[in-house]
Motif scaffolding. Sequence first.
Motif, PDB file in Angstrom:
ATOM      1  N   ALA A  67       9.915  75.647 -36.997  1.00 58.88           N
ATOM      2  CA  ALA A  67       9.561  74.231 -37.082  1.00 58.88           C
ATOM      3  C   ALA A  67       9.081  73.872 -38.478  1.00 58.88           C
ATOM      4  O   ALA A  67       9.390  72.791 -38.999  1.00 58.88           O
ATOM      5  CB  ALA A  67       8.483  73.908 -36.050  1.00 58.88           C
ATOM      6  N   ALA A  68       8.327  74.773 -39.114  1.00 53.00           N
ATOM      7  CA  ALA A  68       7.858  74.511 -40.473  1.00 53.00           C
ATOM      8  C   ALA A  68       9.035  74.424 -41.446  1.00 53.00           C
ATOM      9  O   ALA A  68       9.062  73.562 -42.338  1.00 53.00           O
ATOM     10  CB  ALA A  68       6.886  75.600 -40.909  1.00 53.00           C
ATOM     11  N   ALA A  69      10.012  75.310 -41.276  1.00 51.52           N
ATOM     12  CA  ALA A  69      11.199  75.277 -42.132  1.00 51.52           C
ATOM     13  C   ALA A  69      11.978  73.980 -41.937  1.00 51.52           C
ATOM     14  O   ALA A  69      12.492  73.396 -42.898  1.00 51.52           O
ATOM     15  CB  ALA A  69      12.093  76.481 -41.837  1.00 51.52           C
ATOM     16  N   GLU A  70      12.063  73.509 -40.703  1.00 55.36           N
ATOM     17  CA  GLU A  70      12.737  72.243 -40.419  1.00 55.36           C
ATOM     18  C   GLU A  70      12.027  71.081 -41.098  1.00 55.36           C
ATOM     19  O   GLU A  70      12.664  70.201 -41.684  1.00 55.36           O
ATOM     20  CB  GLU A  70      12.799  72.022 -38.907  1.00 55.36           C
ATOM     21  CG  GLU A  70      13.369  70.673 -38.474  1.00 55.36           C
ATOM     22  CD  GLU A  70      14.851  70.517 -38.743  1.00 55.36           C
ATOM     23  OE1 GLU A  70      15.344  69.371 -38.656  1.00 55.36           O
ATOM     24  OE2 GLU A  70      15.522  71.527 -39.058  1.00 55.36           O
ATOM     25  N   LEU A  71      10.699  71.066 -41.034  1.00 54.34           N
ATOM     26  CA  LEU A  71       9.935  70.008 -41.711  1.00 54.34           C
ATOM     27  C   LEU A  71      10.186  70.045 -43.219  1.00 54.34           C
ATOM     28  O   LEU A  71      10.416  69.002 -43.840  1.00 54.34           O
ATOM     29  CB  LEU A  71       8.449  70.173 -41.428  1.00 54.34           C
ATOM     30  CG  LEU A  71       7.947  69.784 -40.032  1.00 54.34           C
ATOM     31  CD1 LEU A  71       6.467  70.116 -39.894  1.00 54.34           C
ATOM     32  CD2 LEU A  71       8.167  68.293 -39.770  1.00 54.34           C
ATOM     33  N   ARG A  72      10.142  71.234 -43.815  1.00 56.24           N
ATOM     34  CA  ARG A  72      10.362  71.337 -45.266  1.00 56.24           C
ATOM     35  C   ARG A  72      11.750  70.858 -45.643  1.00 56.24           C
ATOM     36  O   ARG A  72      11.925  70.150 -46.646  1.00 56.24           O
ATOM     37  CB  ARG A  72      10.161  72.784 -45.719  1.00 56.24           C
ATOM     38  CG  ARG A  72       8.712  73.243 -45.701  1.00 56.24           C
ATOM     39  CD  ARG A  72       8.538  74.553 -46.459  1.00 56.24           C
ATOM     40  NE  ARG A  72       9.204  75.650 -45.803  1.00 56.24           N
ATOM     41  CZ  ARG A  72       8.645  76.444 -44.893  1.00 56.24           C
ATOM     42  NH1 ARG A  72       7.385  76.227 -44.519  1.00 56.24           N
ATOM     43  NH2 ARG A  72       9.302  77.440 -44.344  1.00 56.24           N
ATOM     44  N   SER A  73      12.750  71.230 -44.847  1.00 56.06           N
ATOM     45  CA  SER A  73      14.126  70.815 -45.134  1.00 56.06           C
ATOM     46  C   SER A  73      14.263  69.295 -45.096  1.00 56.06           C
ATOM     47  O   SER A  73      14.869  68.689 -45.989  1.00 56.06           O
ATOM     48  CB  SER A  73      15.074  71.467 -44.127  1.00 56.06           C
ATOM     49  OG  SER A  73      16.390  71.020 -44.292  1.00 56.06           O
ATOM     50  N   ARG A  74      13.691  68.682 -44.076  1.00 56.03           N
ATOM     51  CA  ARG A  74      13.801  67.222 -43.957  1.00 56.03           C
ATOM     52  C   ARG A  74      13.028  66.520 -45.054  1.00 56.03           C
ATOM     53  O   ARG A  74      13.479  65.491 -45.591  1.00 56.03           O
ATOM     54  CB  ARG A  74      13.288  66.778 -42.584  1.00 56.03           C
ATOM     55  CG  ARG A  74      14.152  67.240 -41.429  1.00 56.03           C
ATOM     56  CD  ARG A  74      13.961  66.329 -40.245  1.00 56.03           C
ATOM     57  NE  ARG A  74      14.525  66.853 -39.023  1.00 56.03           N
ATOM     58  CZ  ARG A  74      14.675  66.141 -37.922  1.00 56.03           C
ATOM     59  NH1 ARG A  74      14.270  64.874 -37.896  1.00 56.03           N
ATOM     60  NH2 ARG A  74      15.190  66.675 -36.832  1.00 56.03           N
TER      61      ARG A  74
END
Length: 603
Positions: A67-74
């Motif tokens: 989830a943290a990686a998804e937030l950073r990507s967005r």
Amino acid sequence: MTTSDPLLDALDDEQRVAAEALVGPVCVLAGAGTGKTRAITHRIAYGVASGAYDPARVMALTFTNRAAAELRSRLRALGAGGVPARTFHAAALAQLNHFWPIVAGGPAPRVLEFKGRLLGLAAERCRLRVDTATLRDVAAEIEWRKVSVLGMDEYRARLASRGAPGSLDADQFLDLVAAYEQLKDERRSMDFEDVLLATAGMIETEPAVAMQVREGYRHFVVDEYQDVSPAQQHLLDLWLGDRRDVCVVGDASQTIYSFAGASAEHLLGFERRYPDATIVRLERNYRSTPEIVEVANRLVRGRPGALRLVAAAPDAGDAATGDATVAAERAASARGRVADGPAPEVVAYPDELAEARGTATRIRERIDAGTPPESVAVLMRVNSQSALLEQALAEVGVSTRVRGAQRFFDQPEVKQAVHAIRAQALAATGEPLFKTVSDVLRSLGWSVEAPAGPGAVRSRWESLNALARLVDDVPAGTTLRAFADDLSARAQAQHEPAIAAVTLATLHSAKGLEWDEVHLVGLTEGMLPIAYATGLEAIDEERRLLYVGITRARRRLTLSWAARSGAHRGEREPSRFLRELDIRTRDAQRPARERVGGVPMRR
């Protein structure tokens, strides 16, 4: 007049309210599929773009590395790549490693990756014979005590009602825990829960640490706030100090980690704590058909914090999902809601083997009709249910991947391929990216054509083919070095590519994911709700698990149960939750019987 801004124009009305509330306490009550991640990432990006936020002083917090990686990507895609997005543990560990040498001298203690080995040594020290399953339960109890911020005296008082793990009595268990803690100290180690507690302790006792931490971060955004534990809430309070710039996002109906210390009370009590907070409700579901949304609503109707989901308008769905396929489907629907889909169905089977084979046959038929296998999932309550399903799907030639088993980037063939691609990047041949990657994968046994049938050879091919397909998704002009770096970043964040296989997953591991078609299996009393779920709170947690499963489905939903298990001769009853859903039941391989609330019942 509403201000026009690209970061705000892409949001629906409620999401926009959340995004424009940049200061003070904000609580976003976001139902399943309502675009909560979109709302909070656009909120952060809008705060940065408008100058209200210094990106280095914003902290976005969540609960898993994925989830943290998804937030950073967005956030990077929205121009706010300077904003850190971390798990609570990662944020705490970074602070611990920074301040420990200053406060205590020397490097911080090593963090244990697993408790099992040290617990085994502690059992030997206590002269206890403890099996692996009991050690796992001991580890879970240690974690629960620490994230619940209970001292040993308070925990002892509760132990009588909780019970010691396995065949241990209370004194043996407490001796084992004490030995484990002593071994940790002797080896200058700490476990993951200690990271939260030690960081909180430094902030509480060292004014200089508290001042630096609070100076470093001014605005906090907490995703999946229903999963916060007392230890995490305590640390968040310490990070905030006397400030109030915190935005929390969550859904009480998706609280499924109470056994690990999570509590929705922090979310449900947010308005009491901050009477002047901005409260936003996201109830427009952009994921599922109206039929699936209605079933989900029936399950949690009247429960504390339950939101009433509404299938969203197709034009809003286009903006909120950014998914061209979904947008195309919804464009054909009547204006004002997501396109209709087939009614969810309950299927009753005579036994578990028939259920597994019936489910596999239905999936095979759907794949033959053009449904991509990666858009299908079979969800279950416990991992042990997957064996029959894997076998049944293999019999009809359908590849599977078990979520929660070996991670994609930990597979030997994937490790070998990533290493080979990185090595080739150093050679800098100058050839087109797709050719270089294809040549590397071919040298490892990959081919353009898939091998026939399922099995280990097919699974290996699927893994390598997933890497080959990633080349199609990178921007034009991407170099081999950049592609290799992206693979390494994906491996570190466990951002796995899609594989052409049906997903088998437990309901817990399915949280945060979605598929076009979902099959929920094993919906019997004793399995869902699980046999050991006693008391109203435990049964409600099982209800929320089923709610999570239902809301993973976009277009098609099937629920099933079997009257007999191979391990038990007696017959079983369908889950009590199926009665409430009142879905038409198809009785597989036997005549219809008396129906109660749409579910066949024995006389």
